[in-house]
Scaffold this motif. Structure first.
Motif, PDB file in Angstrom:
ATOM      1  N   MET A  75       1.290  -1.243  -0.228  1.00 13.98           N
ATOM      2  CA  MET A  75       0.229   0.227  -0.002  1.00 13.98           C
ATOM      3  C   MET A  75       0.895   1.083  -0.368  1.00 13.98           C
ATOM      4  SD  MET A  75      -3.427  -0.563   0.289  1.00 13.98           S
ATOM      5  CE  MET A  75      -4.160  -1.830  -0.017  1.00 13.98           C
ATOM      6  N   ARG A 330     -15.876  -8.116   4.958  1.00  9.85           N
ATOM      7  CA  ARG A 330     -15.209  -7.004   5.066  1.00  9.85           C
ATOM      8  C   ARG A 330     -13.594  -6.679   4.202  1.00  9.85           C
ATOM      9  NH1 ARG A 330     -10.970  -5.407   6.336  1.00  9.85           N
ATOM     10  NH2 ARG A 330      -9.800  -5.236   7.886  1.00  9.85           N
ATOM     11  N   SER A 334     -11.560  -2.116   1.021  1.00 15.28           N
ATOM     12  CA  SER A 334     -10.409  -1.519  -0.126  1.00 15.28           C
ATOM     13  C   SER A 334      -9.857  -1.732  -0.898  1.00 15.28           C
ATOM     14  CB  SER A 334      -9.138  -2.370   0.064  1.00 15.28           C
ATOM     15  OG  SER A 334      -8.623  -2.599   1.430  1.00 15.28           O
ATOM     16  N   LYS A 345      -5.797   7.640   1.838  1.00 13.89           N
ATOM     17  CA  LYS A 345      -5.919   6.430   3.642  1.00 13.89           C
ATOM     18  C   LYS A 345      -4.558   6.530   4.548  1.00 13.89           C
ATOM     19  CE  LYS A 345      -6.067   2.346   0.817  1.00 13.89           C
ATOM     20  NZ  LYS A 345      -7.618   1.412   1.145  1.00 13.89           N
ATOM     21  N   PHE A 378     -12.666   1.100   9.377  1.00 16.23           N
ATOM     22  CA  PHE A 378     -12.638   0.243   9.634  1.00 16.23           C
ATOM     23  C   PHE A 378     -11.419  -0.642   9.784  1.00 16.23           C
ATOM     24  CE2 PHE A 378     -10.686  -1.810   5.766  1.00 16.23           C
ATOM     25  CZ  PHE A 378     -10.029  -0.507   5.279  1.00 16.23           C
ATOM     26  N   HIS A 380      -8.319  -3.486  12.105  1.00 10.72           N
ATOM     27  CA  HIS A 380      -8.537  -4.570  13.154  1.00 10.72           C
ATOM     28  C   HIS A 380      -8.437  -4.584  14.272  1.00 10.72           C
ATOM     29  CE1 HIS A 380      -7.364  -5.937   9.081  1.00 10.72           C
ATOM     30  NE2 HIS A 380      -6.405  -4.895   9.315  1.00 10.72           N
ATOM     31  N   HIS A 387      -8.034   1.212  10.230  1.00  8.61           N
ATOM     32  CA  HIS A 387      -7.405   1.331   8.588  1.00  8.61           C
ATOM     33  C   HIS A 387      -8.624   3.003   8.902  1.00  8.61           C
ATOM     34  CE1 HIS A 387      -5.079  -0.999   7.496  1.00  8.61           C
ATOM     35  NE2 HIS A 387      -6.212  -2.427   7.919  1.00  8.61           N
ATOM     36  N   ASN A 389      -9.225   5.893   6.758  1.00  6.67           N
ATOM     37  CA  ASN A 389      -9.570   5.816   5.362  1.00  6.67           C
ATOM     38  C   ASN A 389     -10.556   7.293   4.886  1.00  6.67           C
ATOM     39  OD1 ASN A 389      -7.721   4.771   5.147  1.00  6.67           O
ATOM     40  ND2 ASN A 389      -9.038   3.223   3.272  1.00  6.67           N
ATOM     41  N   GLU A 426       0.237  -1.277   9.667  1.00  3.56           N
ATOM     42  CA  GLU A 426       0.862  -2.427   9.087  1.00  3.56           C
ATOM     43  C   GLU A 426       0.902  -2.760   7.181  1.00  3.56           C
ATOM     44  OE1 GLU A 426      -2.900  -5.283   9.465  1.00  3.56           O
ATOM     45  OE2 GLU A 426      -3.776  -3.550   7.778  1.00  3.56           O
ATOM     46  N   HIS A 427       0.464  -1.258   7.618  1.00  2.00           N
ATOM     47  CA  HIS A 427       1.652  -1.271   5.326  1.00  2.00           C
ATOM     48  C   HIS A 427       2.871  -0.465   5.469  1.00  2.00           C
ATOM     49  CE1 HIS A 427      -3.262  -1.150   5.257  1.00  2.00           C
ATOM     50  NE2 HIS A 427      -2.759  -2.028   5.030  1.00  2.00           N
TER      51      HIS A 427
HETATM   52  C1  2HG Z   1      -6.905  -3.879   5.581  1.00  2.00           C
HETATM   53  O1  2HG Z   1      -7.060  -4.701   7.004  1.00  2.00           O
HETATM   54  C2  2HG Z   1      -5.761  -3.830   4.466  1.00  2.00           C
HETATM   55  O2  2HG Z   1      -8.026  -4.796   4.798  1.00  2.00           O
HETATM   56  C3  2HG Z   1      -6.124  -2.734   3.974  1.00  2.00           C
HETATM   57  O3  2HG Z   1      -4.835  -3.704   5.189  1.00  2.00           O
HETATM   58  C4  2HG Z   1      -6.871  -1.700   3.855  1.00  2.00           C
HETATM   59  O4  2HG Z   1      -7.303  -0.379   2.602  1.00  2.00           O
HETATM   60  C5  2HG Z   1      -6.997  -0.338   3.384  1.00  2.00           C
HETATM   61  O5  2HG Z   1      -7.044   1.138   3.694  1.00  2.00           O
END
Ligand code: 2HG
Ligand code: FAD
Ligand code: ZN
Length: 471
Positions: A75, A330, A334, A345, A378, A380, A387, A389, A426-427
């Motif tokens: 990403m 879920r 993205s 993002k 959204f 984890h 995220h 965004n 995490e990216h």
């Molecule tokens: C996810 O958790 C990915 O789906 C992508 O890390 C997150 O698109 C994203 O910002």
């Protein structure tokens, strides 16, 4: 000079594995989001560790920078070469062999170019499980997962990629091969060097193989979607479920209604399982032994959540298909956001306890700065990674959102920093956040990172311009 180099490269790994035609290399030069467009001198596709080492040595002799590439799903633009055709992309896709399964040690030794899905399948065929799980698992490669220290949807229970690895094999910038493929769970013999390469985004070496930890396969699983009124309720639900189910709670994802609408708009056959709520939590509960009572336990926990006002409603998947549908909802966020058009993002982490306040404050500031922009939040939640965004409110706003992305990102990242969070959960940093990180990371830490980089790669030939500004 360059033609000499390309000739030597062809002689080294075979002409079929050196791509130079624009049409052949284009897909290696653009990132998944379509934000970065580079241009490479060539794409080399070595098939063995020895070939990787020889390619690196040739490039080092000619002082040609090398950009390692896995599945190109990153990403942060980390795998995209620069625009000036000066760099060599080294793509690991042909290194796709399982080298060894050690059942008693519960480890699998694999080459870097296996996709994550192929690694998961190999573990499954051996009656075990490799728990790393990402929406991109059909395309991303285990070498890329290691190099980004990927997170995903099971971090709550199993940790990030770096916790799932016992050893690695790496080709260093001078062409030497470090065979660190040890399958040891205890090894206190000095610095843990493998952890330097994990998450280094190809700036210190090319990972060619790894020893991965395997786990017992789940024999009982429950997937459920719960509707909650707001983020504090989501955090309360997480706490309640952890208390009731303990470590069996593998994943706990937060999804806002904005996200579910985007997925329903763009991804055909997305069912509307629990319509009309502002926030959802997707939960996965697994046990390594058969337990017909697990569903009753999850039902009881969700009933308690509903009675105490934590959850508004919940649905437990009644079939494997329904569970897969919940996860599709879920995992497609993205892709749906990409189809909606350019967005911004923010991959951030915070203490879980700070997330509700962060969402409230960030929402107020963002709406004041860009009224009407859609907050596509959204992530984890179980491990504190959101995220956060943004998508334009309608197509007319494209330019407005893009033009102000720096200012908007500053608002979000400054707030994250104030809460003691990270601007890349995490990216990674890649080229996207290479300069942004300087604002937030301790200069001492950055200095130490630069020293490590110079020690491993004194000529700055491995993925230059990514992660660290060396100037
Ligand atoms: C996810 O958790 C990915 O789906 C992508 O890390 C997150 O698109 C994203 O910002
Ligand atoms: P690439 O994109 O090819 O490369 C990423 C970086 O690693 C680059 O800097 C590259 O130079 C370096 N690199 C690649 N291979 C090697 C190697 N063998 N040796 C040295 N350096 C190497 N990420 C998450 O963490 N969690 C998620 O939940 C998640 N979900 C995603 C969902 C979708 C739909 C998409 C498109 C992406 C998602 N990602 C997620 C981001 C991405 O898939 C991960 O970062 C993944 O680990 C990248 O793997 P890759 O093989 O595609 O690496
Ligand atoms: Zn994620």
């Amino acid at each position: 000079m360059m033609s000499d180099f390309l000739e030597r490269l062809r002689a080294c790994i075979g002409p079929a594995h050196v791509l130079t035609e624009a049409a052949d290399i284009e897909s290696f030069c653009t990132d998944w989001r379509g934000r970065y467009h580079g241009s490479a001198l060539a794409v080399a596709r070595p098939g063995t560790t020895e070939e990787v080492a020889r390619v690196v040595l040739l490039a080092a002799d000619a002082r040609i920078p090398v950009v390692p590439q896995g599945g190109n799903t990153g990403m942060m633009g980390g795998a995209t070469p620069s625009e000036d055709r000066s760099q060599l992309v080294v793509s690991l896709g042909r290194m796709n062999r399982v080298r060894r399964l050690d059942r008693d040690n519960a480890t699998l030794t694999v080459e870097a170019g296996l996709t994550l899905a192929e690694v998961q399948n190999a573990a499954r065929e051996a009656g075990m499980m490799f728990p790393l799980s990402l929406g991109s698992e059909g395309s991303c490669q285990i070498g890329g997962n290691l190099s980004t220290n990927a997170g995903g949807t099971a971090v709550l229970r199993y940790g990030n990629t770096r916790e799932l690895v016992l050893g690695i094999e790496v080709v260093l910038p001078d062409g030497r091969v470090w065979d660190g493929l040890r399958g040891l769970r205890k090894d206190n013999t000095g610095y843990d060097l493998k952890q330097l390469f994990i998450g280094a985004e190809g700036t210190l070496g090319i990972i060619t193989a790894a020893v991965l930890k395997l786990f017992p396969q789940p024999r009982s699983s429950v997937t459920a979607l719960a509707a909650v009124g707001d983020p504090p309720a989501a955090v309360a639900l997480l706490r309640l479920l952890r208390g009731r189910l303990g470590d069996r709670l593998t994943g706990f994802e937060l999804i806002s209604e904005v996200c579910t609408r985007l997925v329903q708009k763009h991804i055909p056959r997305t069912p509307d399982l629990l319509p009309g709520h502002p926030w959802y939590c997707l939960l996965q509960v697994d046990e390594p032994w058969p337990n017909a009572g697990l569903v009753t336990e999850v039902e009881a926990a969700l009933a308690e959540a509903a009675q105490s006002g934590v959850a508004i409603d919940a649905v437990i998947a009644q079939s494997l298909k329904q569970a897969a549908d919940m996860w599709r909802l879920r995992e497609n966020i993205s892709e749906a956001q990409r189809m909606e058009g350019p967005g911004i993002k923010h991959d951030i982490s915070l203490p879980v306890s700070a997330i509700p306040q962060f969402l409230e404050q960030a929402g107020t500031s963002i709406q004041a700065a860009l009224p009407g922009v859609r907050i596509v939040a959204f992530g984890h939640l179980g491990d504190g990674n959101l995220h956060y965004n943004l998508s334009r409110s309608d197509s007319a706003d494209n330019d407005a959102v893009s033009a102000r992305s720096k200012e908007i990102t500053r608002i979000v990242h400054d707030l994250v920093h104030r809460y003691g969070g990270s601007i890349s959960a995490e990216h990674g940093l890649g080229q996207s956040k290479r300069d942004e990180i300087k604002r937030y990371k301790d200069p001492l830490e950055l200095d130490l990172m630069r020293r490590v980089k110079r020690a491993f790669d004194p000529h700055n030939l491995f993925n230059p311009g990514k992660v660290l500004d060396l100037s």
